[in-house]
Write a protein that holds these residues in place. Structure first.
Motif, PDB file in Angstrom:
ATOM      1  N   TYR A  29       0.825  -1.210   0.000  1.00 58.43           N
ATOM      2  CA  TYR A  29       0.000   0.000   0.000  1.00 58.43           C
ATOM      3  C   TYR A  29       0.864   1.266   0.000  1.00 58.43           C
ATOM      4  O   TYR A  29       0.596   2.208  -0.735  1.00 58.43           O
ATOM      5  N   PHE A  30       1.894   1.273   0.822  1.00 64.43           N
ATOM      6  CA  PHE A  30       2.705   2.483   0.977  1.00 64.43           C
ATOM      7  C   PHE A  30       3.654   2.727  -0.191  1.00 64.43           C
ATOM      8  O   PHE A  30       4.106   3.846  -0.386  1.00 64.43           O
ATOM      9  N   ASP A  31       3.942   1.711  -0.969  1.00 65.54           N
ATOM     10  CA  ASP A  31       4.820   1.892  -2.133  1.00 65.54           C
ATOM     11  C   ASP A  31       4.084   2.476  -3.336  1.00 65.54           C
ATOM     12  O   ASP A  31       4.717   2.897  -4.298  1.00 65.54           O
ATOM     13  N   GLN A  32       2.786   2.514  -3.281  1.00 61.92           N
ATOM     14  CA  GLN A  32       2.028   3.094  -4.388  1.00 61.92           C
ATOM     15  C   GLN A  32       2.195   4.612  -4.389  1.00 61.92           C
ATOM     16  O   GLN A  32       2.312   5.230  -3.337  1.00 61.92           O
ATOM     17  N   ASN A  33       2.162   5.172  -5.564  1.00 58.78           N
ATOM     18  CA  ASN A  33       2.235   6.627  -5.681  1.00 58.78           C
ATOM     19  C   ASN A  33       0.881   7.214  -5.309  1.00 58.78           C
ATOM     20  O   ASN A  33      -0.116   6.997  -6.001  1.00 58.78           O
ATOM     21  N   TRP A  34       0.855   7.960  -4.218  1.00 64.05           N
ATOM     22  CA  TRP A  34      -0.392   8.543  -3.729  1.00 64.05           C
ATOM     23  C   TRP A  34      -1.015   9.462  -4.772  1.00 64.05           C
ATOM     24  O   TRP A  34      -2.221   9.610  -4.848  1.00 64.05           O
ATOM     25  N   TYR A  35      -0.177  10.052  -5.601  1.00 60.96           N
ATOM     26  CA  TYR A  35      -0.651  11.007  -6.612  1.00 60.96           C
ATOM     27  C   TYR A  35      -1.154  10.338  -7.890  1.00 60.96           C
ATOM     28  O   TYR A  35      -1.574  11.027  -8.814  1.00 60.96           O
ATOM     29  N   ASP A  36      -1.113   9.027  -7.967  1.00 59.14           N
ATOM     30  CA  ASP A  36      -1.506   8.310  -9.172  1.00 59.14           C
ATOM     31  C   ASP A  36      -3.008   8.462  -9.405  1.00 59.14           C
ATOM     32  O   ASP A  36      -3.825   7.805  -8.749  1.00 59.14           O
ATOM     33  N   GLU A  37      -3.347   9.315 -10.332  1.00 56.14           N
ATOM     34  CA  GLU A  37      -4.752   9.602 -10.608  1.00 56.14           C
ATOM     35  C   GLU A  37      -5.422   8.532 -11.460  1.00 56.14           C
ATOM     36  O   GLU A  37      -6.627   8.607 -11.712  1.00 56.14           O
ATOM     37  N   THR A  38      -4.651   7.542 -11.883  1.00 59.21           N
ATOM     38  CA  THR A  38      -5.247   6.467 -12.684  1.00 59.21           C
ATOM     39  C   THR A  38      -5.916   5.413 -11.800  1.00 59.21           C
ATOM     40  O   THR A  38      -6.638   4.553 -12.310  1.00 59.21           O
ATOM     41  N   ILE A  39      -5.683   5.486 -10.498  1.00 59.37           N
ATOM     42  CA  ILE A  39      -6.320   4.540  -9.582  1.00 59.37           C
ATOM     43  C   ILE A  39      -7.739   5.032  -9.303  1.00 59.37           C
ATOM     44  O   ILE A  39      -7.925   6.119  -8.756  1.00 59.37           O
ATOM     45  N   PRO A  40      -8.746   4.261  -9.696  1.00 63.13           N
ATOM     46  CA  PRO A  40     -10.139   4.685  -9.488  1.00 63.13           C
ATOM     47  C   PRO A  40     -10.492   4.802  -8.002  1.00 63.13           C
ATOM     48  O   PRO A  40      -9.899   4.113  -7.152  1.00 63.13           O
ATOM     49  N   ASP A  41     -11.448   5.643  -7.697  1.00 61.17           N
ATOM     50  CA  ASP A  41     -11.871   5.857  -6.313  1.00 61.17           C
ATOM     51  C   ASP A  41     -12.313   4.572  -5.633  1.00 61.17           C
ATOM     52  O   ASP A  41     -12.010   4.354  -4.456  1.00 61.17           O
ATOM     53  N   GLU A  42     -13.005   3.713  -6.371  1.00 57.22           N
ATOM     54  CA  GLU A  42     -13.481   2.470  -5.746  1.00 57.22           C
ATOM     55  C   GLU A  42     -12.307   1.555  -5.371  1.00 57.22           C
ATOM     56  O   GLU A  42     -12.365   0.828  -4.382  1.00 57.22           O
ATOM     57  N   VAL A  43     -11.218   1.625  -6.124  1.00 58.53           N
ATOM     58  CA  VAL A  43     -10.027   0.841  -5.788  1.00 58.53           C
ATOM     59  C   VAL A  43      -9.373   1.441  -4.546  1.00 58.53           C
ATOM     60  O   VAL A  43      -8.973   0.719  -3.632  1.00 58.53           O
ATOM     61  N   ARG A  44      -9.289   2.766  -4.486  1.00 52.49           N
ATOM     62  CA  ARG A  44      -8.726   3.427  -3.293  1.00 52.49           C
ATOM     63  C   ARG A  44      -9.539   3.083  -2.048  1.00 52.49           C
ATOM     64  O   ARG A  44      -8.980   2.839  -0.987  1.00 52.49           O
TER      65      ARG A  44
END
Length: 148
Positions: A12-27
């Motif tokens: 979880y922490f290695d993901q780029n928090w700013y990655d806007e390609t991650i959909p809200d439902e995935v977040r």
């Protein structure tokens, strides 16, 4: 420290928090999954791993700010207590230039206000980076006098 737990958290922490390609439902799913990790392993076991990741795996300002955003999203939003919150805040401020990075200032300020025992009704303009107690710890951390 369990390497299994650290590996789970790093997913979880290695993901780029700013990655806007991650959909809200995935977040939202990530939020739920991380909450399950805390419930399974307990906060008093998870926090030391989070601290270890911060100290040993976040080697530049961008990775520290990314860690801060995830820390807020996955841990502080649920109001878990942080052991020695003054040291966490001082460590973050000692590693990140908030003067030239407004995003960093925003998330560090949010974390500070969330974890420190301050009363915003009494000190509505509180700023951790201007707090003499925090400033002293920042200087001690930078000089190597103390460690986080």
């Amino acid at each position: 420290m369990s390497s299994n737990l650290k590996n789970k958290i790093k997913l979880y922490f290695d993901q780029n928090w700013y990655d806007e390609t991650i959909p809200d439902e995935v977040r939202e799913r990530y939020d739920d999954e991380f909450e399950s990790i805390i419930k399974e392993y307990k906060w008093n076991n998870v926090y030391p791993v989070l601290k270890d990741i911060l100290i040993n795996d976040c080697n530049d300002e961008a990775s520290i700010v990314n860690w801060c955003h995830h820390f807020w999203d996955y841990a502080l939003i649920y109001e878990y207590k942080v052991p020695n919150p003054e040291m966490l805040v001082a460590y973050l401020y000692s590693k990140v230039d908030i003067v030239n990075n407004s995003d960093a200032f925003d998330i560090l300020d949010t974390i500070a206000i969330s974890v420190l025992p301050i009363n915003l009704m009494e000190t509505p303009c509180y700023a951790a980076n201007a707090d003499p107690k925090i400033q002293h710890r920042i200087e001690d951390l930078k000089s190597g006098k103390i460690q986080f």
